[in-house]
Design a protein around this motif. Structure first.
Motif, PDB file in Angstrom:
ATOM      1  N   ASP A 385     -16.777  -5.015  -5.152  1.00  0.00           N
ATOM      2  CA  ASP A 385     -16.473  -6.443  -5.230  1.00  0.00           C
ATOM      3  C   ASP A 385     -17.675  -7.309  -4.876  1.00  0.00           C
ATOM      4  O   ASP A 385     -17.667  -8.519  -5.134  1.00  0.00           O
ATOM      5  N   ASN A 389     -17.309 -10.914  -6.388  1.00  0.00           N
ATOM      6  CA  ASN A 389     -16.889 -12.017  -5.514  1.00  0.00           C
ATOM      7  C   ASN A 389     -18.027 -12.954  -5.129  1.00  0.00           C
ATOM      8  O   ASN A 389     -17.782 -14.072  -4.664  1.00  0.00           O
ATOM      9  N   CYS A 454     -20.249 -14.937 -11.551  1.00  0.00           N
ATOM     10  CA  CYS A 454     -20.385 -13.817 -10.622  1.00  0.00           C
ATOM     11  C   CYS A 454     -21.707 -13.103 -10.864  1.00  0.00           C
ATOM     12  O   CYS A 454     -22.295 -13.166 -11.948  1.00  0.00           O
TER      13      CYS A 454
END
Length: 535
Positions: A385, A389, A454
């Motif tokens: 992630d 994120n 991202c």
């Protein structure tokens, strides 16, 4: 701490004979003349105007400041010296108003301070004024400069009336009778002097440790300030001029090299000779660290570093005197690399920085000396992630880590397939040198900005090629790219999957995160996979 009171006459004599002096780390005289006049009014009316703080020492500093516009004579031999830590502006004002022995050594804006004989006694309004010669009115204004010179005072009062002379005598008596309190710090511990100076300074001015060290270390052949200026110029050639401009960072590197500490104040425990002798070692440590970062980690400027403090332990590792280099093997090189990447991915230096840096300095010295060392053995588990994120923002620590990750896979430009000029791109370090692999304009109606921006959707791309791609979807701009093996080579260098140009953003992100994650695991040298050599 001792307490003592001085008359103005005593202060004038102590300054004139060189016993009271201004240390180099003090700022210069900054008061304007109206403020000096108000100080005289406060003294005259017995209003509180603050105390003085002296540092009493047997050692004369090599570099000092003038007291206002006055060069001070050398103190008598074997005489204790009182350096002013607090109250310099007041002391300079008092001395400059009343002294008659020294001549100013430079052009200055000083004007005389005069007592207005026509002004009524008033608790609020000042009876003292700063006046130029052409503003002085005979019979109305009386110069304070003669109050402590009996001959000049007698001559100056002759032209006044008896009533005015009685008032002037009262004026003189008040200034002669005033008692100025002072605290006296007796110590030869320079670190204490530094701390006291910072804490008592009424303007909250932080002590310039570089100035203080310069005062400790100066001699005719060594000027620390000049050494730092030369170091900055040398670092500019390597793209690291910011290091040279950051005196605090250089001092922290110096403290790591000479004291195994992180605080510049720890250097105050060393003698001037020790610092002078060790400066080549400091220089070599900083340059060795920068050379390692450039060659091993693709870092071309200080702003590429997620944490500037990462240079400190590396400086301690590479520090050696002139004519000697640090010799280390493949295993040690891997330890240095592993420490860097694990520190970045764990944000190790974001909290408890001093604690971790001191620990890292201790362990990197062990590593350098061939001893058992835990340097680089930092618990680090990267989550996939991380690449989803975190948004791509240049002022963000994780973005800087991501950019360096990409740089360490020898990226090629998307359209031309040419090598990315990392020196140029990373030193520019702006948005035009990076590219949304799936353009924002193509995705904006389908996905949220946070997902579009991202980390996993970015790669290196120079500004001219970025303009060619513009808002085209991947299946369109791939037509501008090389074909076959060349295309595969470009994708591999950018850590992009084979499905990059299928216009399926979700599938692309999932596949690219796997590639980025695997490469990050190699950088931190996870024990479960084969280590990556960063040569």
């Amino acid at each position: 701490m001792e307490y003592q009171s001085y008359s103005i006459r005593q202060l004038l004599d102590l300054v004139s004979n060189g016993s009271i002096r201004i240390p180099a780390f003090q700022r210069g005289f900054v008061w304007d003349m109206d403020r000096v006049a108000y100080l005289m009014d406060s003294i005259y009316k017995r209003y509180p105007f603050g105390s003085l703080l002296f540092w009493r020492t047997k050692s004369k500093l090599a570099t000092e400041r003038k007291l206002g516009a006055f060069d001070l004579p050398n103190p008598k031999e074997d005489y204790p010296i009182d350096y002013v830590l607090d109250g310099q502006q007041r002391l300079t004002s008092i001395f400059s108003v009343f002294q008659t022995e020294l001549n100013p050594t430079q052009e200055n804006d000083w004007t005389g301070i005069y007592f207005d004989l026509d002004a009524e006694e008033d608790a609020q309004e000042s009876q003292f004024y700063a006046l130029r010669d052409e503003e002085v009115i005979a019979g109305k204004h009386f110069s304070l400069s003669v109050l402590f010179d009996s001959v000049k005072y007698r001559d100056a009062t002759e032209k006044f009336t008896k009533e005015q002379i009685r008032r002037l005598d009262t004026l003189q008596e008040k200034f002669k009778e005033v008692s100025i309190p002072a605290q006296i710090l007796k110590t030869e511990d320079r670190a204490i002097v530094a701390i006291v100076f910072e804490r008592v300074n009424r303007l909250g001015m932080k002590l310039d440790t570089l100035q203080l060290l310069s005062a400790w270390t100066w001699n005719e052949d060594f000027d620390l300030l000049e050494k730092f200026r030369n170091l900055k110029e040398e670092l500019e050639e390597f793209g690291f001029s910011e290091v040279g401009e950051d005196c605090d960072l250089i001092l922290r590197c110096t403290a790591a090299i000479l004291k195994n500490q992180t605080t510049p104040e720890s250097l105050l425990e060393l003698s001037g000779q020790e610092i002078r002798a060790a400066f080549p070692k400091v220089r070599n440590g900083i340059f060795g660290a920068i050379d390692f970062m450039r060659k091993q980690l693709k870092i071309t400027t200080l702003k590429n570093l997620p944490y500037p403090s990462l240079i400190i332990p590396l400086s301690a590792f590479f520090a050696e005197p002139d004519g000697k280099e640090v010799s280390y093997n493949f295993k040690v090189n891997n330890q240095l690399n592993k420490w860097f990447w694990r520190s970045c991915f764990t944000n190790r230096y974001s909290i408890q920085t001093r604690k971790f840096i001191i620990s890292d300095i201790k362990e990197v010295i062990k590593l350098k000396n061939g001893e058992d060392s835990s340097f680089g053995e930092i618990e680090c588990e990267i989550d996939k992630d991380f690449f989803i994120n975190n948004r791509f923002r240049f002022d963000n620590i994780n973005t800087k880590t991501f950019v360096l990750l990409l740089a360490n896979n020898d990226p090629k430009s998307f359209i031309s397939g040419q090598d990315i000029d990392l020196d140029k791109v990373l030193q520019k370090y702006n948005r035009t040198e990076f590219h949304h692999i799936y353009p924002k304009a193509y995705l904006k109606s389908k996905f949220e900005d946070s997902f579009i921006n991202c980390l996993a959707n970015f790669c290196f791309l120079n500004s001219s090629e970025n303009k060619k791609i513009s808002a085209k979807k991947p299946s369109e701009y791939v037509k501008m790219m090389p074909k076959g093996k060349s295309l595969e080579y470009i994708l591999d260098s950018a850590l992009c999957p084979s499905n990059t140009f299928e216009d399926n953003f979700n599938a692309f992100i999932n596949e690219r995160v796997e590639l980025l994650f695997a490469f990050a695991k190699k950088l931190i040298q996870d024990e479960n996979i084969e280590q990556l050599t960063l040569f």
